[in-house]
Scaffold this motif. Sequence first.
Motif, PDB file in Angstrom:
ATOM      1  N   UNK A  90     -37.820  44.373 -30.450  1.00 27.33           N
ATOM      2  CA  UNK A  90     -38.847  44.049 -29.604  1.00 27.33           C
ATOM      3  C   UNK A  90     -38.472  43.487 -28.249  1.00 27.33           C
ATOM      4  N   UNK A  91     -37.211  43.140 -27.962  1.00 32.39           N
ATOM      5  CA  UNK A  91     -36.844  42.478 -26.863  1.00 32.39           C
ATOM      6  C   UNK A  91     -36.571  43.194 -25.630  1.00 32.39           C
ATOM      7  N   UNK A  92     -36.025  44.429 -25.734  1.00 33.49           N
ATOM      8  CA  UNK A  92     -35.602  45.224 -24.792  1.00 33.49           C
ATOM      9  C   UNK A  92     -36.130  46.736 -24.831  1.00 33.49           C
ATOM     10  N   UNK A  93     -36.987  46.932 -23.542  1.00 33.27           N
ATOM     11  CA  UNK A  93     -37.724  48.200 -23.737  1.00 33.27           C
ATOM     12  C   UNK A  93     -36.965  49.379 -23.885  1.00 33.27           C
ATOM     13  N   UNK A  94     -35.878  49.458 -23.547  1.00 32.74           N
ATOM     14  CA  UNK A  94     -34.965  50.634 -23.908  1.00 32.74           C
ATOM     15  C   UNK A  94     -34.836  50.866 -25.446  1.00 32.74           C
ATOM     16  N   UNK A  95     -35.175  49.903 -26.416  1.00 34.26           N
ATOM     17  CA  UNK A  95     -34.816  50.010 -27.767  1.00 34.26           C
ATOM     18  C   UNK A  95     -36.536  49.827 -28.598  1.00 34.26           C
ATOM     19  N   UNK A  96     -37.651  49.814 -27.704  1.00 32.89           N
ATOM     20  CA  UNK A  96     -39.028  49.814 -28.221  1.00 32.89           C
ATOM     21  C   UNK A  96     -39.186  51.251 -28.697  1.00 32.89           C
ATOM     22  N   UNK A  97     -39.946  51.463 -29.940  1.00 32.75           N
ATOM     23  CA  UNK A  97     -39.907  52.871 -30.481  1.00 32.75           C
ATOM     24  C   UNK A  97     -40.900  53.770 -29.902  1.00 32.75           C
ATOM     25  N   UNK A  98     -41.037  53.941 -28.600  1.00 34.52           N
ATOM     26  CA  UNK A  98     -41.624  54.858 -28.016  1.00 34.52           C
ATOM     27  C   UNK A  98     -41.078  56.242 -28.287  1.00 34.52           C
ATOM     28  N   UNK A  99     -42.023  57.433 -28.015  1.00 39.02           N
ATOM     29  CA  UNK A  99     -41.645  58.651 -28.495  1.00 39.02           C
ATOM     30  C   UNK A  99     -40.443  58.969 -27.718  1.00 39.02           C
ATOM     31  N   UNK A 100     -40.181  58.350 -26.360  1.00 41.01           N
ATOM     32  CA  UNK A 100     -39.021  58.908 -25.757  1.00 41.01           C
ATOM     33  C   UNK A 100     -37.521  58.241 -26.250  1.00 41.01           C
ATOM     34  N   UNK A 101     -37.885  56.880 -26.638  1.00 37.70           N
ATOM     35  CA  UNK A 101     -36.901  56.316 -27.301  1.00 37.70           C
ATOM     36  C   UNK A 101     -36.443  56.886 -28.781  1.00 37.70           C
ATOM     37  N   UNK A 102     -37.622  57.129 -29.353  1.00 39.67           N
ATOM     38  CA  UNK A 102     -37.349  57.907 -30.740  1.00 39.67           C
ATOM     39  C   UNK A 102     -36.512  58.927 -30.527  1.00 39.67           C
ATOM     40  N   UNK A 103     -37.020  59.799 -29.692  1.00 45.84           N
ATOM     41  CA  UNK A 103     -36.108  60.994 -29.539  1.00 45.84           C
ATOM     42  C   UNK A 103     -34.418  60.835 -28.972  1.00 45.84           C
ATOM     43  N   UNK A 104     -34.352  59.761 -28.232  1.00 48.75           N
ATOM     44  CA  UNK A 104     -33.081  59.570 -27.999  1.00 48.75           C
ATOM     45  C   UNK A 104     -32.167  58.888 -29.134  1.00 48.75           C
ATOM     46  N   UNK A 105     -32.896  58.076 -29.858  1.00 50.07           N
ATOM     47  CA  UNK A 105     -32.083  57.572 -30.968  1.00 50.07           C
ATOM     48  C   UNK A 105     -31.874  58.476 -32.168  1.00 50.07           C
ATOM     49  N   UNK A 106     -32.811  59.524 -32.430  1.00 48.70           N
ATOM     50  CA  UNK A 106     -32.438  60.565 -33.171  1.00 48.70           C
ATOM     51  C   UNK A 106     -31.411  61.380 -32.879  1.00 48.70           C
ATOM     52  N   UNK A 107     -31.245  61.425 -31.349  1.00 49.03           N
ATOM     53  CA  UNK A 107     -29.871  62.274 -30.917  1.00 49.03           C
ATOM     54  C   UNK A 107     -28.695  61.613 -31.224  1.00 49.03           C
TER      55      UNK A 107
END
Length: 147
Positions: A90-107
Amino acid sequence: MLQQIYPQVQHDFQYELNKDMHIAAAHFIPNDEAGKCRFVHGHTYFVNVTIAGDELDDSGFLVNFSRIKKIVHDRFDHTVLNDHKDLFNENDSDFFPTTEVVARTIWEVVQKELDGMKSAPKCVQVYVRETPTSYVVFRPKKQVEKE
């Protein structure tokens, strides 16, 4: 099952597999600019993972579909994404669970697993549909080989 059409990713591998999954999960975006999405809410995400490679394993698979399901579906289904503190924060927008970040994280999660396989398959695309009208496609940037 309904036929799904995905954006195509160009690659030079001989084999390409796609695994579709539905993931029921909740999340919130910890930022006032997220509007209503800053409150806990849920989605039935539709996820497609595209893996490509040139070599099959000893079982004749590029990657066993059940392995992909275990890596993604079994980890995230029926969870609150924000609770995966090893992946989101919750401190870094690169790691908020937005759909964009969820897709990258799954990758990232999938590719980490693939990196341990001797046949060296690559996750070339992750498609995440959050709603019937909104989706994100994540593709890793091509690595430039050093001479």
